[in-house]
Write a protein that holds these residues in place. Structure first.
Motif, short mmCIF file in Angstrom:
data_model
loop_
_atom_site.label_atom_id
_atom_site.label_comp_id
_atom_site.label_asym_id
_atom_site.label_seq_id
_atom_site.Cartn_x
_atom_site.Cartn_y
_atom_site.Cartn_z
N GLU A 236 0.90 -1.09 -0.17
CA GLU A 236 -0.05 0.13 0.01
C GLU A 236 0.95 1.25 0.10
OE1 GLU A 236 -3.16 0.70 2.67
OE2 GLU A 236 -4.15 -1.14 2.10
N GLY A 237 0.14 2.34 -0.43
CA GLY A 237 0.79 3.75 -0.51
C GLY A 237 2.29 3.64 -1.11
N ALA A 238 3.15 4.14 -0.45
CA ALA A 238 4.56 4.21 -1.37
C ALA A 238 5.40 2.81 -1.43
CB ALA A 238 5.55 5.21 -0.34
N ALA A 239 4.62 1.79 -0.97
CA ALA A 239 5.13 0.43 -0.70
C ALA A 239 4.43 -0.35 -1.75
CB ALA A 239 5.36 -0.22 0.51
N ALA A 240 3.41 0.17 -2.48
CA ALA A 240 2.62 -0.64 -3.34
C ALA A 240 3.37 -1.19 -4.63
CB ALA A 240 1.40 0.53 -3.70
N ARG A 241 3.34 -2.20 -5.10
CA ARG A 241 4.06 -2.89 -6.10
C ARG A 241 3.18 -3.52 -7.17
NH1 ARG A 241 9.74 -2.38 -5.13
NH2 ARG A 241 10.07 -1.90 -2.96
N GLU A 242 3.61 -4.03 -8.18
CA GLU A 242 2.79 -4.61 -9.23
C GLU A 242 3.79 -5.47 -9.89
OE1 GLU A 242 0.57 -2.20 -12.05
OE2 GLU A 242 -0.54 -1.28 -10.75
N GLY A 243 3.29 -6.92 -10.31
CA GLY A 243 4.06 -7.59 -10.81
C GLY A 243 3.09 -8.90 -11.67
N THR B 35 7.07 -5.68 -12.11
CA THR B 35 6.82 -4.98 -13.16
C THR B 35 7.00 -3.48 -12.83
OG1 THR B 35 4.44 -4.89 -12.97
CG2 THR B 35 5.38 -6.63 -14.33
N GLY B 36 6.96 -2.61 -13.89
CA GLY B 36 7.09 -1.04 -13.50
C GLY B 36 8.32 -0.87 -12.91
N ARG B 37 8.24 0.03 -11.63
CA ARG B 37 9.45 0.49 -10.81
C ARG B 37 9.89 -0.75 -10.17
NH1 ARG B 37 8.35 1.32 -5.32
NH2 ARG B 37 6.31 1.32 -4.68
N SER B 38 9.22 -1.86 -10.01
CA SER B 38 10.10 -3.10 -9.53
C SER B 38 10.27 -4.08 -10.37
CB SER B 38 8.87 -3.67 -8.69
OG SER B 38 8.22 -2.97 -7.56
N ARG B 39 10.50 -3.60 -11.53
CA ARG B 39 10.98 -4.52 -12.74
C ARG B 39 12.40 -5.02 -12.15
NH1 ARG B 39 9.43 -5.41 -17.62
NH2 ARG B 39 8.08 -3.48 -17.48
N GLY B 40 12.81 -6.46 -12.47
CA GLY B 40 14.18 -6.89 -12.03
C GLY B 40 14.08 -7.37 -10.65
N LEU B 41 12.91 -7.19 -10.05
CA LEU B 41 12.87 -7.69 -8.60
C LEU B 41 12.04 -8.94 -8.61
CD1 LEU B 41 12.68 -4.53 -6.46
CD2 LEU B 41 14.69 -5.80 -6.99
N ARG B 42 12.13 -9.73 -7.49
CA ARG B 42 11.21 -10.80 -7.52
C ARG B 42 10.79 -10.92 -6.04
NH1 ARG B 42 12.96 -16.37 -10.26
NH2 ARG B 42 12.46 -14.87 -12.14
N PHE B 43 9.49 -11.49 -5.82
CA PHE B 43 8.96 -11.30 -4.55
C PHE B 43 8.12 -12.79 -4.07
CE2 PHE B 43 8.73 -7.17 -6.59
CZ PHE B 43 9.36 -6.28 -5.51
N ARG B 44 8.14 -13.10 -2.80
CA ARG B 44 7.09 -14.02 -2.56
C ARG B 44 6.34 -13.47 -1.90
NH1 ARG B 44 9.36 -19.55 -2.68
NH2 ARG B 44 8.02 -20.11 -0.93
N VAL B 45 4.80 -13.45 -2.11
CA VAL B 45 3.70 -12.75 -1.68
C VAL B 45 2.79 -13.57 -0.99
CG1 VAL B 45 2.24 -11.06 -2.02
CG2 VAL B 45 4.22 -11.08 -3.39
N PRO B 46 2.29 -13.81 0.08
CA PRO B 46 1.42 -14.29 0.62
C PRO B 46 0.05 -14.14 -0.13
CG PRO B 46 2.52 -13.44 2.44
CD PRO B 46 2.99 -12.67 1.21
N PHE B 47 -0.79 -15.08 -0.28
CA PHE B 47 -1.88 -14.73 -1.22
C PHE B 47 -2.81 -13.99 -0.54
CE2 PHE B 47 -1.39 -19.95 -1.40
CZ PHE B 47 -0.82 -19.76 -2.68
N VAL B 48 -3.07 -13.97 0.76
CA VAL B 48 -3.88 -12.78 1.25
C VAL B 48 -3.51 -11.25 0.83
CG1 VAL B 48 -4.68 -14.21 2.98
CG2 VAL B 48 -2.82 -12.87 3.40
N MET B 49 -2.26 -11.08 0.47
CA MET B 49 -1.92 -9.71 0.19
C MET B 49 -1.98 -9.39 -1.23
SD MET B 49 1.67 -9.51 2.47
CE MET B 49 2.14 -7.77 1.91
N LEU B 50 -2.22 -10.28 -2.09
CA LEU B 50 -2.52 -10.08 -3.52
C LEU B 50 -3.86 -9.58 -3.75
CD1 LEU B 50 -0.82 -13.42 -4.80
CD2 LEU B 50 0.26 -10.96 -4.95
N SER B 51 -4.02 -8.71 -4.84
CA SER B 51 -5.18 -8.32 -5.53
C SER B 51 -5.08 -8.26 -7.18
CB SER B 51 -5.69 -7.20 -5.11
OG SER B 51 -4.60 -5.91 -5.19
N ALA B 52 -5.84 -8.49 -7.71
CA ALA B 52 -5.80 -8.48 -9.19
C ALA B 52 -5.71 -7.34 -9.73
CB ALA B 52 -6.76 -9.27 -10.09
N VAL B 53 -4.90 -6.89 -10.91
CA VAL B 53 -4.99 -5.72 -11.43
C VAL B 53 -6.12 -5.79 -12.60
CG1 VAL B 53 -3.39 -4.37 -13.12
CG2 VAL B 53 -2.30 -5.34 -10.97
N ASP B 54 -6.96 -4.59 -12.59
CA ASP B 54 -7.98 -4.62 -13.46
C ASP B 54 -7.30 -4.18 -14.88
OD1 ASP B 54 -9.67 -5.04 -11.40
OD2 ASP B 54 -9.72 -2.75 -11.07
#
Length: 229
Positions: free
Chosen positions: A188-195, A210-229
């Motif tokens: 959320e906020g300044a820490a929001a990322r997409e991928g 993706t975007g400003r996070s391009r080149g980074l890889r994350f392990r994200v818990p299911f509950v923290m994910l939301s779909a990009v419309d």
């Protein structure tokens, strides 16, 4: 349950009042004589304790969107407060909206006591001393006093605080919501990322930024994910 942010803001303010009237009033005479406490309802999910050394003022913020997230088992499952209640047996190990929010008050106040004791260190916040304090607040009845005060005050104000045990979705059920190649966002906020989801794991997704996070890889818990419309 409610996700109405206006109602959640009222609940966050009630958490502030409960913290001040139950926990602070009980402990303030054991702390520094010039110490003060300011509680506030924040607009996001961020929920935290902060200490201003100049004014000796403790600040506790309860995020309105944190309150909203803890109304739903799907989003509540990822919070540390949920794991603490279940793993440490607070409130008999029962997770409900009321228990989650009461525990959140107790959790943040344990950080206040930890700060007072000089046992809060950079990189070591949820340490052994913190959990000793949190256990004490539960063992000495203060956590239950918080819970009762929160429940009674919410009832008087007509605010919904469900006390029914939550039924959490299994990791397998959550995993089936996502597919490799799907665009997602998290944070959320300044820490929001997409991928883009690269792989589905047992409890997380591996996400290529993706975007400003391009080149980074994350392990994200299911509950923290939301779909990009």
């Amino acid at each position: 349950m409610t996700s109405n942010l206006q109602t959640c803001r009222a609940i966050a303010r009630l958490m502030c009042t409960t913290t001040e009237q139950v926990l602070w009033d009980h402990y303030r005479h054991q702390l520094h004589p010039k110490a003060d406490l300011a509680c506030r309802a924040g607009s996001g999910r961020a929920t935290y304790h902060r200490f201003d050394h100049r004014d000796r003022c403790h600040q506790i913020t309860y995020g309105v969107r944190m309150v909203a997230a803890k109304q739903d088992p799907v989003t509540a499952a990822g919070w540390l407060s949920t794991r603490e209640i279940r793993s440490r047996g607070y409130f008999g190990g029962t997770v409900s909206v009321l228990n989650l929010l009461a525990h959140t008050c107790t959790h943040e106040f344990a950080h206040l006591l930890q700060q007072h004791d000089g046992k809060r260190y950079h990189g070591s916040v949820h340490n052994r001393h913190f959990y000793e304090l949190l256990d004490q607040l539960n063992d000495n009845g203060m956590a239950e006093s918080v819970r009762r005060h929160l429940a009674r005050s919410a009832h008087e104000l007509g605010l919904p605080l469900d006390n029914q045990p939550m039924a959490f979705p299994s990791p397998g059920h959550q995993a089936r919501r996502w597919q490799p190649g799907e665009a997602v966002r998290f944070g959320e906020g300044a820490a929001a990322r997409e991928g883009i989801i690269l792989r589905i794991n047992r409890k997380t997704c591996t996400v290529d930024g993706t975007g400003r996070s391009r080149g980074l890889r994350f392990r994200v818990p299911f509950v923290m994910l939301s779909a990009v419309d």
